[in-house]
Write a protein that holds these residues in place. Structure first.
Motif, PDB file in Angstrom:
ATOM      1  N   SER A   7       5.914  20.058  43.393  1.00 35.72           N
ATOM      2  CA  SER A   7       6.112  19.872  41.961  1.00 35.72           C
ATOM      3  C   SER A   7       4.761  19.938  41.255  1.00 35.72           C
ATOM      4  O   SER A   7       3.752  19.510  41.785  1.00 35.72           O
ATOM      5  CB  SER A   7       6.765  18.516  41.689  1.00 35.72           C
ATOM      6  OG  SER A   7       5.909  17.497  42.143  1.00 35.72           O
ATOM      7  N   SER A   8       4.739  20.501  40.063  1.00 33.78           N
ATOM      8  CA  SER A   8       3.496  20.601  39.326  1.00 33.78           C
ATOM      9  C   SER A   8       3.406  19.472  38.309  1.00 33.78           C
ATOM     10  O   SER A   8       4.378  19.172  37.631  1.00 33.78           O
ATOM     11  CB  SER A   8       3.424  21.937  38.597  1.00 33.78           C
ATOM     12  OG  SER A   8       2.310  21.930  37.736  1.00 33.78           O
ATOM     13  N   PRO A   9       2.237  18.824  38.219  1.00 31.58           N
ATOM     14  CA  PRO A   9       2.077  17.770  37.222  1.00 31.58           C
ATOM     15  C   PRO A   9       1.859  18.334  35.826  1.00 31.58           C
ATOM     16  O   PRO A   9       1.690  17.594  34.872  1.00 31.58           O
ATOM     17  CB  PRO A   9       0.817  17.042  37.700  1.00 31.58           C
ATOM     18  CG  PRO A   9       0.043  18.078  38.430  1.00 31.58           C
ATOM     19  CD  PRO A   9       1.046  19.014  39.035  1.00 31.58           C
ATOM     20  N   LEU A  10       1.853  19.642  35.715  1.00 33.21           N
ATOM     21  CA  LEU A  10       1.611  20.273  34.418  1.00 33.21           C
ATOM     22  C   LEU A  10       2.900  20.719  33.778  1.00 33.21           C
ATOM     23  O   LEU A  10       3.821  21.157  34.460  1.00 33.21           O
ATOM     24  CB  LEU A  10       0.770  21.547  34.621  1.00 33.21           C
ATOM     25  CG  LEU A  10      -0.714  21.374  34.840  1.00 33.21           C
ATOM     26  CD1 LEU A  10      -1.312  22.728  35.161  1.00 33.21           C
ATOM     27  CD2 LEU A  10      -1.362  20.798  33.606  1.00 33.21           C
ATOM     28  N   ASN A  11       2.920  20.626  32.461  1.00 33.75           N
ATOM     29  CA  ASN A  11       3.979  21.288  31.727  1.00 33.75           C
ATOM     30  C   ASN A  11       3.446  22.657  31.331  1.00 33.75           C
ATOM     31  O   ASN A  11       2.680  22.786  30.381  1.00 33.75           O
ATOM     32  CB  ASN A  11       4.351  20.462  30.489  1.00 33.75           C
ATOM     33  CG  ASN A  11       5.377  21.188  29.649  1.00 33.75           C
ATOM     34  OD1 ASN A  11       5.824  22.279  29.992  1.00 33.75           O
ATOM     35  ND2 ASN A  11       5.746  20.581  28.533  1.00 33.75           N
ATOM     36  N   LEU A  12       3.839  23.655  32.069  1.00 34.39           N
ATOM     37  CA  LEU A  12       3.229  24.974  31.891  1.00 34.39           C
ATOM     38  C   LEU A  12       3.678  25.664  30.608  1.00 34.39           C
ATOM     39  O   LEU A  12       3.089  26.646  30.184  1.00 34.39           O
ATOM     40  CB  LEU A  12       3.536  25.861  33.099  1.00 34.39           C
ATOM     41  CG  LEU A  12       2.923  25.355  34.403  1.00 34.39           C
ATOM     42  CD1 LEU A  12       3.505  26.098  35.588  1.00 34.39           C
ATOM     43  CD2 LEU A  12       1.416  25.481  34.380  1.00 34.39           C
ATOM     44  N   ASP A  54       3.611  24.174  27.769  1.00 38.08           N
ATOM     45  CA  ASP A  54       2.932  23.535  26.641  1.00 38.08           C
ATOM     46  C   ASP A  54       1.465  23.331  26.973  1.00 38.08           C
ATOM     47  O   ASP A  54       0.945  22.234  26.982  1.00 38.08           O
ATOM     48  CB  ASP A  54       3.614  22.183  26.340  1.00 38.08           C
ATOM     49  CG  ASP A  54       2.953  21.479  25.177  1.00 38.08           C
ATOM     50  OD1 ASP A  54       2.414  22.175  24.304  1.00 38.08           O
ATOM     51  OD2 ASP A  54       2.950  20.237  25.168  1.00 38.08           O
ATOM     52  N   ILE A  55       0.817  24.405  27.313  1.00 34.55           N
ATOM     53  CA  ILE A  55      -0.593  24.289  27.644  1.00 34.55           C
ATOM     54  C   ILE A  55      -1.399  25.183  26.723  1.00 34.55           C
ATOM     55  O   ILE A  55      -1.124  26.361  26.580  1.00 34.55           O
ATOM     56  CB  ILE A  55      -0.845  24.581  29.139  1.00 34.55           C
ATOM     57  CG1 ILE A  55      -2.238  24.122  29.514  1.00 34.55           C
ATOM     58  CG2 ILE A  55      -0.629  26.021  29.512  1.00 34.55           C
ATOM     59  CD1 ILE A  55      -2.323  23.680  30.954  1.00 34.55           C
ATOM     60  N   LYS A  56      -2.337  24.548  26.043  1.00 34.03           N
ATOM     61  CA  LYS A  56      -3.083  25.257  25.012  1.00 34.03           C
ATOM     62  C   LYS A  56      -4.443  25.657  25.572  1.00 34.03           C
ATOM     63  O   LYS A  56      -5.154  24.837  26.150  1.00 34.03           O
ATOM     64  CB  LYS A  56      -3.266  24.327  23.816  1.00 34.03           C
ATOM     65  CG  LYS A  56      -3.949  24.958  22.629  1.00 34.03           C
ATOM     66  CD  LYS A  56      -4.057  23.930  21.522  1.00 34.03           C
ATOM     67  CE  LYS A  56      -4.780  24.512  20.332  1.00 34.03           C
ATOM     68  NZ  LYS A  56      -4.976  23.506  19.295  1.00 34.03           N
ATOM     69  N   GLU A  57      -4.803  26.910  25.401  1.00 33.00           N
ATOM     70  CA  GLU A  57      -6.103  27.348  25.908  1.00 33.00           C
ATOM     71  C   GLU A  57      -7.131  27.331  24.790  1.00 33.00           C
ATOM     72  O   GLU A  57      -6.874  27.771  23.678  1.00 33.00           O
ATOM     73  CB  GLU A  57      -6.032  28.750  26.496  1.00 33.00           C
ATOM     74  CG  GLU A  57      -7.349  29.148  27.129  1.00 33.00           C
ATOM     75  CD  GLU A  57      -7.274  30.465  27.878  1.00 33.00           C
ATOM     76  OE1 GLU A  57      -8.294  30.851  28.434  1.00 33.00           O
ATOM     77  OE2 GLU A  57      -6.205  31.086  27.883  1.00 33.00           O
ATOM     78  N   LEU A  58      -8.309  26.806  25.101  1.00 31.73           N
ATOM     79  CA  LEU A  58      -9.395  26.753  24.133  1.00 31.73           C
ATOM     80  C   LEU A  58     -10.601  27.470  24.718  1.00 31.73           C
ATOM     81  O   LEU A  58     -10.841  27.410  25.924  1.00 31.73           O
ATOM     82  CB  LEU A  58      -9.785  25.298  23.859  1.00 31.73           C
ATOM     83  CG  LEU A  58      -8.702  24.379  23.299  1.00 31.73           C
ATOM     84  CD1 LEU A  58      -9.202  22.954  23.283  1.00 31.73           C
ATOM     85  CD2 LEU A  58      -8.309  24.811  21.899  1.00 31.73           C
TER      86      LEU A  58
END
Lengths: 250, 113
Positions: free
Chosen positions: B91-96, B98-102
């Motif tokens: 399982s990934s701990p990320l919500n892929l 809703d990830i914003k790149e800066l």
């Protein structure tokens, strides 16, 4: 590792541990960690010197603890390979940390630290690697960093199409391993425990990718030419930590 | 055939905290060098175990010709071994979604603001 990289690695640990921002001297990390700085109330130049001294002593002896009236700092400097020494250093660390009930219950902190340190030995081929912990009143900070093979370079062995540190971080957190398909649980499970169990503020920086997470928020950074020369993981937590059952997260 | 049986305290060979994946090889090398056909591994003083160690232990255990019996495992250790055995999905701990790149320029701008 050249002198400049060595300084940056040291600054990373010092900055993270002390919470002190010396903008002039820590410009690169200041750029990496903008969201953390505003939250840090502790830290001053005297403390920065103290942390530096802890690291230098850990480099000499493998381990250094500094206790003061409102908390403690522990720095572990890991040997490149020697199993007995690294095992002894971690045993000593777990013994120093003491009452596990303060840190999320049985095995939670041990799990987090163990997986991250084992990852360093499995993947990074480092010259320098540190575990740093600070407790100051109800502030609890854990940092693991190395100057070795970055996550991007490690994953490129199995997925040569990975181009950026950002892509590599995302892959690593989805469980892609440079070893085999059965592996790759370590980092993602640790982040899962820290994020959803500890509700920690988390930063992972490796080569030109960095990822920041806190509760429902997450941001990924492309550090471009401000790359971190290795891999850095930092966790900020507020004590007391409620009991975490790691088996809910791994 | 003579059966030699020996009890080994795992914490005495390795540590009370089983952390490193490569320590598993040290344990099994130690057992092999004992020249016995049966071994009892005593986990009674082991306080914690990493997932990496547990996974590697199970992997290498399958390859051993020596008969190995584990005793005195704490509930925590048993849970870790069970967790590794039943693992089938990461399982990934990320919500892929809703990830914003800066970029670094975004960060500097945000900081200055």
């Amino acid at each position: 590792m050249n002198e400049e990289d060595s300084k940056r690695l040291l600054k990373g640990l010092i900055t993270g541990l002390s919470g002190n921002i010396d903008v002039e001297n820590n410009k690169n990390l200041d750029n990496i960690l903008p969201f953390w700085y505003k939250n840090k109330l502790i830290g001053n130049f005297e403390k920065n010197d103290l942390i530096r001294e802890c690291i230098l002593k850990a480099d000499q002896n493998g381990y250094h603890v500094y206790n003061y009236n409102r908390g403690f700092v522990i720095v572990v400097s890991f040997p490149k390979n020697e199993m007995k020494i690294r095992t002894h250093l971690l045993d000593r660390f777990f013994e120093s940390i003491g009452d596990e009930n303060n840190y999320g219950g049985k095995n939670a902190l041990q799990y987090l630290v163990s997986e991250l340190v084992d990852n360093i030995y499995q993947h990074s081929h480092f010259s320098h690697a540190y575990l740093g912990v600070e407790q100051f009143d109800d502030f609890f900070y854990v940092c693991v960093c190395d100057d070795g093979v970055t996550i991007r370079e490690s994953l490129r062995k199995v997925q040569p199409n990975i181009k950026t540190g950002r892509d590599a971080l995302l892959k690593a957190l989805q469980g892609v391993s440079s070893k085999n398909k059965e592996r790759g649980w370590g980092l993602s499970s640790v982040i899962n425990i820290a994020r959803n169990g500890y509700h920690a503020e988390i930063l992972v920086a490796s080569s030109d990718g960095a990822l920041w997470m806190k509760d429902d928020s997450q941001k990924i950074f492309n550090l471009e030419d401000e790359s971190y020369p290795g891999t850095l993981l930092e966790f900020h937590m507020t004590l007391p930590l409620k009991e975490v059952d790691i088996y809910d997260y791994i | 055939m003579t059966i030699f049986k020996k009890k080994i305290r795992v914490d005495a060979i390795l540590s009370q905290h089983l952390v490193f994946r490569d320590a598993v090889s040290d344990l099994f090398d130690y057992i092999k060098n004992m020249n016995v056909t049966k071994v009892v591994l005593d986990f009674s003083h082991v306080k914690s175990i990493s997932r990496s160690f547990a996974q590697e232990y199970l992997h290498q255990l399958d390859k051993q010709s020596i008969k190995i019996k584990e005793v005195n495992m704490s509930l925590q250790l048993k849970k870790m071994f069970r967790s590794v055995k039943k693992a089938h999905r990461k399982s990934s701990p990320l919500n892929l979604n809703d990830i914003k790149e800066l970029s670094i320029q975004d960060i500097i701008k945000q900081k200055n603001d």
